[in-house]
Write a protein that holds these residues in place. Structure first.
Motif, PDB file in Angstrom:
ATOM      1  N   THR A 175      32.802  19.921  23.194  1.00 45.82           N
ATOM      2  CA  THR A 175      31.700  20.155  22.138  1.00 45.82           C
ATOM      3  C   THR A 175      30.329  19.470  22.627  1.00 45.82           C
ATOM      4  OG1 THR A 175      32.195  18.293  21.003  1.00 45.82           O
ATOM      5  CG2 THR A 175      33.547  20.216  20.547  1.00 45.82           C
ATOM      6  N   LEU A 176      29.492  20.050  21.866  1.00 46.99           N
ATOM      7  CA  LEU A 176      28.015  19.441  22.130  1.00 46.99           C
ATOM      8  C   LEU A 176      27.977  17.778  21.785  1.00 46.99           C
ATOM      9  CD1 LEU A 176      25.311  20.795  22.784  1.00 46.99           C
ATOM     10  CD2 LEU A 176      24.779  20.798  20.255  1.00 46.99           C
ATOM     11  N   GLU A 177      28.652  17.537  20.682  1.00 43.13           N
ATOM     12  CA  GLU A 177      28.897  16.103  20.210  1.00 43.13           C
ATOM     13  C   GLU A 177      29.729  15.138  21.012  1.00 43.13           C
ATOM     14  OE1 GLU A 177      27.926  18.971  17.154  1.00 43.13           O
ATOM     15  OE2 GLU A 177      29.430  18.896  18.260  1.00 43.13           O
ATOM     16  N   GLU A 178      30.471  15.673  21.783  1.00 43.31           N
ATOM     17  CA  GLU A 178      31.226  14.710  22.830  1.00 43.31           C
ATOM     18  C   GLU A 178      30.221  14.700  23.902  1.00 43.31           C
ATOM     19  OE1 GLU A 178      34.502  16.822  24.404  1.00 43.31           O
ATOM     20  OE2 GLU A 178      35.531  16.810  22.705  1.00 43.31           O
ATOM     21  N   CYS A 179      29.246  15.222  24.205  1.00 42.87           N
ATOM     22  CA  CYS A 179      28.505  15.180  25.385  1.00 42.87           C
ATOM     23  C   CYS A 179      27.336  14.326  25.121  1.00 42.87           C
ATOM     24  CB  CYS A 179      27.967  16.603  26.034  1.00 42.87           C
ATOM     25  SG  CYS A 179      26.981  16.548  27.289  1.00 42.87           S
ATOM     26  N   PHE A 180      26.532  14.547  23.838  1.00 41.35           N
ATOM     27  CA  PHE A 180      25.393  14.152  23.264  1.00 41.35           C
ATOM     28  C   PHE A 180      25.613  13.085  22.240  1.00 41.35           C
ATOM     29  CE2 PHE A 180      24.044  17.694  25.754  1.00 41.35           C
ATOM     30  CZ  PHE A 180      23.022  17.369  26.493  1.00 41.35           C
ATOM     31  N   GLY A 181      26.690  12.830  21.662  1.00 39.76           N
ATOM     32  CA  GLY A 181      26.892  11.916  20.525  1.00 39.76           C
ATOM     33  C   GLY A 181      25.814  12.209  19.410  1.00 39.76           C
ATOM     34  N   ASP A 182      25.365  11.274  18.807  1.00 33.94           N
ATOM     35  CA  ASP A 182      24.567  11.246  17.697  1.00 33.94           C
ATOM     36  C   ASP A 182      23.314  12.083  17.826  1.00 33.94           C
ATOM     37  OD1 ASP A 182      23.850   9.035  19.139  1.00 33.94           O
ATOM     38  OD2 ASP A 182      22.626   8.286  17.459  1.00 33.94           O
ATOM     39  N   LEU A 183      22.929  12.139  19.175  1.00 37.94           N
ATOM     40  CA  LEU A 183      21.602  12.993  19.396  1.00 37.94           C
ATOM     41  C   LEU A 183      21.974  14.406  19.723  1.00 37.94           C
ATOM     42  CD1 LEU A 183      19.765  10.528  21.969  1.00 37.94           C
ATOM     43  CD2 LEU A 183      19.722  10.799  19.267  1.00 37.94           C
ATOM     44  N   ALA A 184      22.998  14.937  19.256  1.00 41.17           N
ATOM     45  CA  ALA A 184      23.415  16.545  19.303  1.00 41.17           C
ATOM     46  C   ALA A 184      22.432  17.183  18.443  1.00 41.17           C
ATOM     47  CB  ALA A 184      24.915  16.702  18.943  1.00 41.17           C
ATOM     48  N   PRO A 185      22.189  16.838  17.520  1.00 37.40           N
ATOM     49  CA  PRO A 185      21.219  17.675  16.548  1.00 37.40           C
ATOM     50  C   PRO A 185      19.948  18.045  17.408  1.00 37.40           C
ATOM     51  CG  PRO A 185      22.114  16.093  15.263  1.00 37.40           C
ATOM     52  CD  PRO A 185      22.500  15.800  16.696  1.00 37.40           C
ATOM     53  N   HIS A 186      19.510  17.305  18.442  1.00 40.40           N
ATOM     54  CA  HIS A 186      18.289  17.390  19.205  1.00 40.40           C
ATOM     55  C   HIS A 186      18.491  18.566  20.191  1.00 40.40           C
ATOM     56  CE1 HIS A 186      15.637  14.233  17.497  1.00 40.40           C
ATOM     57  NE2 HIS A 186      17.105  13.366  17.465  1.00 40.40           N
ATOM     58  N   ILE A 187      19.684  19.044  20.549  1.00 39.66           N
ATOM     59  CA  ILE A 187      19.917  20.193  21.309  1.00 39.66           C
ATOM     60  C   ILE A 187      19.770  21.439  20.666  1.00 39.66           C
ATOM     61  CG2 ILE A 187      21.396  21.393  23.090  1.00 39.66           C
ATOM     62  CD1 ILE A 187      20.275  18.628  23.773  1.00 39.66           C
TER      63      ILE A 187
END
Length: 415
Positions: A175-187
């Protein structure tokens, strides 16, 4: 409307052509019909020096090649603009697994490139490769990028590539969240890569709400535009980023046939083994020739993360079209080598008579193509537009091959 190819490389990246300089990129972008091209490799000091010397500011946040660096000779289209871009290879440990993820970064100015490069040089070596390898996790890379330049855009690159991507079978995440954590909404966007197309990505809920972009990842100027984006905006950095973030003015993508990509199916190139996901599963993921682990391709990995059937299309889906580079179309139609002299001559004839390559492939009247280059090339383009293409899929680093006309059909069409 213009076409944008944002992910490319300079000659300062490993395994790239020595011709990847700004004059050559400008010349080929005009021949292809590309209105905006990424600079690539903004982190490399020598390349940044060339960018500063050879580019002049144009519209907001984009640049144009200075007139004195223009290559002589015929080129079909208008002067492209350049947007500052680069790719970072992140290699690090997370959750007891080595991660290798590539990220495409877009910036609004050469000054921003200078500032971000200074921050990244404190992390690792950015001088030996235009696509630097840094021990920097994706979340921290995104955080650092936004700290230096809030207007920057980070896009996970070729997200399905087995060894070097966010969802890669060997080193990626789920998932995007696994990769970018709490900053995933910036992708706000992901790059689908040559071995996948939008319908494959629509099946994966983890990508809902993201813009699917496509770029060539060209390592030589002649490869520009083999995948690209269609923009219906002003040719400025703010308009480009707004289209990527919101979809406003993002008109869709130009795609490879995913089977042509070199990681579409599973297999072992050295063993001559190419398998579908079902065949790989039946063999326990092991090569039937050498007994080693198979390279899992993009189609297999999509199947692992998909939660929707083939054919699913979300309401917000953007249009796309599948193309093959014009030299390959000519060669596949006439039974020639894509790199041969006869193919090159027909290619130049078409560009000289009709205009840029992407116009010839997408819009030029078939009758005009026949008049300029003969009935075989014209029939090849017609079939391409209709999707009448026979493909042998790529696997384990080997590109797929395309057939448009059989030998018998060629003979029947020859004048």
């Amino acid at each position: 409307m213009y076409i944008a190819d944002l992910h490319i490389h300079s000659r300062f990246s490993y395994a790239t052509s020595r011709d990847c300089g700004l004059p050559q990129l400008d010349w080929w972008a005009r021949r292809k019909g590309i209105g905006l091209v990424g600079t690539g490799d903004f982190t490399h000091p020598a390349w940044r020096a060339e960018l500063r010397r050879q580019l002049a500011p144009a519209e907001e946040g984009v640049y144009v090649l200075k007139e004195e660096y223009r290559l002589p000779g015929p080129a079909a289209g208008e002067s492209p603009r350049f947007a500052v871009t680069g790719e970072i290879s992140s290699v690090y440990r997370q959750d007891e697994k080595t991660r290798r993820v590539h990220s495409l970064i877009l910036l609004p100015s050469l000054e921003a490139a200078e500032a971000l490069s200074a921050r990244l040089e404190a992390v690792g070596n950015i001088r030996s490769d235009g696509r630097p390898i840094l021990s920097l996790d994706c979340r921290r890379l995104l955080e650092m990028t936004l700290e230096v330049c809030p207007e920057a855009e980070l896009i996970p690159a070729h997200i399905w590539t087995p060894h070097y991507s966010m969802f890669g079978a060997f080193t990626g995440f789920r998932t995007l969240e696994e990769c970018f954590g709490d900053l995933a909404p910036h992708i706000r966007a992901v790059e689908t890569g040559l071995s996948s197309d939008p319908p494959m990505n629509w099946r994966v809920p983890a990508l809902d709400g993201l813009t699917l972009v496509s770029n060539s990842d060209a390592h030589s100027p002649a490869k520009l535009g083999r995948e690209a984006n269609i923009l219906e905006t002003e040719r400025t950095y703010p308009a480009l980023v707004r289209a990527i973030r919101t979809g406003e003015g993002f008109g869709g993508t130009i795609e490879f046939f995913p089977e042509e990509g070199k990681y579409h199916l599973d297999g072992h190139r050295n063993c001559g083994v190419c398998l579908t996901p079902a065949e790989t599963a039946a063999r326990g993921g092991v090569c039937p020739v050498c007994g080693k682990r198979l390279t899992v391709g993009v189609e297999h990995r999509v199947e692992e993360l998909a939660a929707r059937p083939e054919g699913f299309r979300p309401p917000s889906a953007r249009p796309f079209e599948r193309l093959i580079p014009l030299p390959e179309v000519i060669a596949a139609s006439a039974g020639l080598s894509p790199a041969g002299k006869r193919t090159a001559a027909l290619y130049e004839t078409l560009l000289g008579a009709l205009g840029p390559e992407l116009y010839v492939l997408r819009e030029a009247p078939i009758g005009d193509i026949a008049q300029a280059a003969g009935p075989l090339a014209a029939e090849g383009v017609r079939r391409l537009r209709q999707g009448q293409v026979a493909l042998r899929p790529g696997f384990d680093g080997a590109y797929g091959t395309v057939t448009l006309l059989s030998p018998e059909e060629r003979e029947a069409l020859r004048p």
